[in-house]
Design an enzyme around this catalytic site. Structure first.
Site, PDB file in Angstrom:
ATOM      1  N   HIS A  74      -8.341 -25.806   2.139  1.00  0.00           N
ATOM      2  CA  HIS A  74      -9.431 -26.109   3.076  1.00  0.00           C
ATOM      3  C   HIS A  74      -9.849 -24.799   3.755  1.00  0.00           C
ATOM      4  O   HIS A  74      -9.012 -23.941   4.017  1.00  0.00           O
ATOM      5  CB  HIS A  74      -8.963 -27.130   4.114  1.00  0.00           C
ATOM      6  CG  HIS A  74     -10.091 -27.627   4.969  1.00  0.00           C
ATOM      7  ND1 HIS A  74     -10.589 -26.892   6.022  1.00  0.00           N
ATOM      8  CD2 HIS A  74     -10.836 -28.754   4.903  1.00  0.00           C
ATOM      9  CE1 HIS A  74     -11.599 -27.564   6.561  1.00  0.00           C
ATOM     10  NE2 HIS A  74     -11.761 -28.694   5.904  1.00  0.00           N
ATOM     11  N   LYS A  80      -7.599 -33.703  10.166  1.00  0.00           N
ATOM     12  CA  LYS A  80      -7.283 -32.391  10.750  1.00  0.00           C
ATOM     13  C   LYS A  80      -6.197 -32.559  11.830  1.00  0.00           C
ATOM     14  O   LYS A  80      -5.329 -33.403  11.657  1.00  0.00           O
ATOM     15  CB  LYS A  80      -8.563 -31.732  11.285  1.00  0.00           C
ATOM     16  CG  LYS A  80      -9.678 -31.740  10.226  1.00  0.00           C
ATOM     17  CD  LYS A  80     -10.825 -30.855  10.557  1.00  0.00           C
ATOM     18  CE  LYS A  80     -11.859 -30.924   9.424  1.00  0.00           C
ATOM     19  NZ  LYS A  80     -12.984 -30.037   9.613  1.00  0.00           N
ATOM     20  N   SER A 105     -20.045 -32.234   7.534  1.00  0.00           N
ATOM     21  CA  SER A 105     -20.961 -33.042   8.358  1.00  0.00           C
ATOM     22  C   SER A 105     -21.501 -34.280   7.661  1.00  0.00           C
ATOM     23  O   SER A 105     -22.645 -34.677   7.884  1.00  0.00           O
ATOM     24  CB  SER A 105     -22.115 -32.173   8.886  1.00  0.00           C
ATOM     25  OG  SER A 105     -21.614 -31.168   9.750  1.00  0.00           O
ATOM     26  N   GLY A 139     -18.261 -29.463  10.551  1.00  0.00           N
ATOM     27  CA  GLY A 139     -18.199 -29.712  11.989  1.00  0.00           C
ATOM     28  C   GLY A 139     -19.410 -29.224  12.766  1.00  0.00           C
ATOM     29  O   GLY A 139     -19.375 -29.131  13.991  1.00  0.00           O
ATOM     30  N   GLU A 160     -10.516 -24.068   6.679  1.00  0.00           N
ATOM     31  CA  GLU A 160      -9.805 -23.762   7.936  1.00  0.00           C
ATOM     32  C   GLU A 160      -8.442 -23.144   7.648  1.00  0.00           C
ATOM     33  O   GLU A 160      -7.952 -22.318   8.399  1.00  0.00           O
ATOM     34  CB  GLU A 160      -9.691 -25.047   8.785  1.00  0.00           C
ATOM     35  CG  GLU A 160     -11.029 -25.394   9.429  1.00  0.00           C
ATOM     36  CD  GLU A 160     -11.260 -26.860   9.684  1.00  0.00           C
ATOM     37  OE1 GLU A 160     -10.299 -27.652   9.693  1.00  0.00           O
ATOM     38  OE2 GLU A 160     -12.447 -27.236   9.870  1.00  0.00           O
ATOM     39  N   GLU A 196     -17.235 -27.647   0.092  1.00  0.00           N
ATOM     40  CA  GLU A 196     -17.506 -27.722   1.520  1.00  0.00           C
ATOM     41  C   GLU A 196     -18.089 -26.387   2.007  1.00  0.00           C
ATOM     42  O   GLU A 196     -17.342 -25.433   2.228  1.00  0.00           O
ATOM     43  CB  GLU A 196     -16.214 -28.010   2.289  1.00  0.00           C
ATOM     44  CG  GLU A 196     -15.569 -29.324   1.923  1.00  0.00           C
ATOM     45  CD  GLU A 196     -14.657 -29.820   3.044  1.00  0.00           C
ATOM     46  OE1 GLU A 196     -14.916 -30.921   3.538  1.00  0.00           O
ATOM     47  OE2 GLU A 196     -13.734 -29.095   3.431  1.00  0.00           O
ATOM     48  N   ASN A 235     -10.359 -36.486   6.342  1.00  0.00           N
ATOM     49  CA  ASN A 235      -9.461 -35.403   6.736  1.00  0.00           C
ATOM     50  C   ASN A 235      -9.391 -35.422   8.265  1.00  0.00           C
ATOM     51  O   ASN A 235     -10.346 -35.011   8.929  1.00  0.00           O
ATOM     52  CB  ASN A 235     -10.049 -34.077   6.208  1.00  0.00           C
ATOM     53  CG  ASN A 235      -9.315 -32.869   6.751  1.00  0.00           C
ATOM     54  OD1 ASN A 235      -8.243 -32.974   7.334  1.00  0.00           O
ATOM     55  ND2 ASN A 235      -9.919 -31.703   6.556  1.00  0.00           N
TER      56      ASN A 235
HETATM   57  P1  PGA Z   1     -16.672 -32.498   9.039  1.00  0.00           P
HETATM   58  O1  PGA Z   1     -15.424 -31.796   8.289  1.00  0.00           O
HETATM   59  O2  PGA Z   1     -16.961 -33.763   8.303  1.00  0.00           O
HETATM   60  O3  PGA Z   1     -16.176 -32.748  10.445  1.00  0.00           O
HETATM   61  O4  PGA Z   1     -17.806 -31.542   8.992  1.00  0.00           O
HETATM   62  C1  PGA Z   1     -15.315 -31.826   6.900  1.00  0.00           C
HETATM   63  C2  PGA Z   1     -14.052 -31.130   6.475  1.00  0.00           C
HETATM   64  O5  PGA Z   1     -13.727 -30.070   7.021  1.00  0.00           O
HETATM   65  O6  PGA Z   1     -13.341 -31.617   5.567  1.00  0.00           O
END
Ligand code: PGA
Length: 252
Positions: free
Chosen positions: A99, A14, A214, A175, A101, A169, A12
């Site tokens: 997601h 983003k 992560s 992140g 976010e 997640e 992803n």
């Molecule tokens: P990350 O993000 O691997 O940077 O923690 C995962 C995600 O939000 O899909």
């Protein structure tokens, strides 16, 4: 007993990536064409501006391209939004919906996420439906309750193993460099599997459940070995071919 399902490692991107980033996909394609053939499907979900470009780069290679979100409607007066049909037309095979976010930044509820997943089915895209608890919910011992509620509300009744991937997640792991222990991941994935089987029967047994938050080359093998973890949804570590390959290699 969980069915054997082919794993999916999904990146992803983003809000990262410009046309020059296609060099990362070219590099990844080269690695995938090498001697080591990982036993997983590989997907990259770039910003919508790059779906067509990356689809061209990935043509004939074992890399699928997906979107990061879609509107529930097919077309209309929704400035700035993109429909599932448009993503399909641009070359996408998957779309991420719900997601955390999007849930946090755009107030997306389970009901909205479900409508988006239905839009994905309508357009012929596989929906990657995300669920996950916040740190406060986790500290309050609410993780499984939150996940079950999100699954119930976000997954359409018609979900099948072909059309639907679930991504777990934990919001606090995204992140941050922090991950749950393997035991904690196992507990949540087992609960998700149980809920999917209860609602969708045999389809629920085969549905892929990804872990995200992560994931990096150094922890991928351990996380991907957890029962009922059928792949990864990767943010930061999917941007560079070398890192992403390090994760894909967990399936080599
Ligand atoms: P990350 O993000 O691997 O940077 O923690 C995962 C995600 O939000 O899909």
């Amino acid at each position: 007993m969980a069915a054997r399902v082919k794993a999916l490692v999904a990146g992803n991107w983003k809000m990262n990536g410009v046309r020059a980033s296609k060099k990362e996909v070219t590099a990844l394609a080269r690695k995938l064409a090498g001697k080591t053939k990982p036993a997983c499907d590989v997907l990259i979900c770039p910003p919508a501006t790059l779906v067509t470009t990356l689809k061209e780069v990935a043509k004939g290679r074992k890399i699928a391209i997906g979107g990061q979100d879609c509107h529930a409607k097919q077309s209309g007066a929704h400035t700035g939004d993109i429909s599932a049909e448009m993503l399909k037309d641009a070359g996408a095979a998957y779309v991420i919906v719900g997601h955390s976010e999007r849930r946090a930044d755009h107030g997306e509820t389970d009901k909205i996420v479900r409508a988006k997943a239905e839009a994905a089915y309508r357009a012929g895209l596989v929906a990657i439906i995300c669920v996950g608890e916040t740190e406060d919910e986790r500290d309050a011992g609410q993780t499984l309750k939150v996940i079950r509620t999100q699954l119930k509300g976000s997954l359409p009744d018609g979900a099948t193993a072909k059309t639907t991937v679930v991504a777990y997640e934990p919001v606090w792991a995204i992140g941050t460099g922090r991950t749950p222990t393997s035991d904690d991941v196992a507990k949540v994935h087992a609960a998700i599997r149980k809920a999917l089987e209860k609602r969708f029967g045999a389809e629920g047994t085969k549905m892929r459940i990804l872990y995200g938050g992560s994931v990096k080359p150094s922890n991928a093998s351990e996380l991907m070995a957890v029962p009922n973890v059928n792949g990864a949804l990767v943010g930061g570590a999917s941007l560079k071919a070398d890192d992403f390959w390090g994760i894909i290699s967990a399936y080599a």
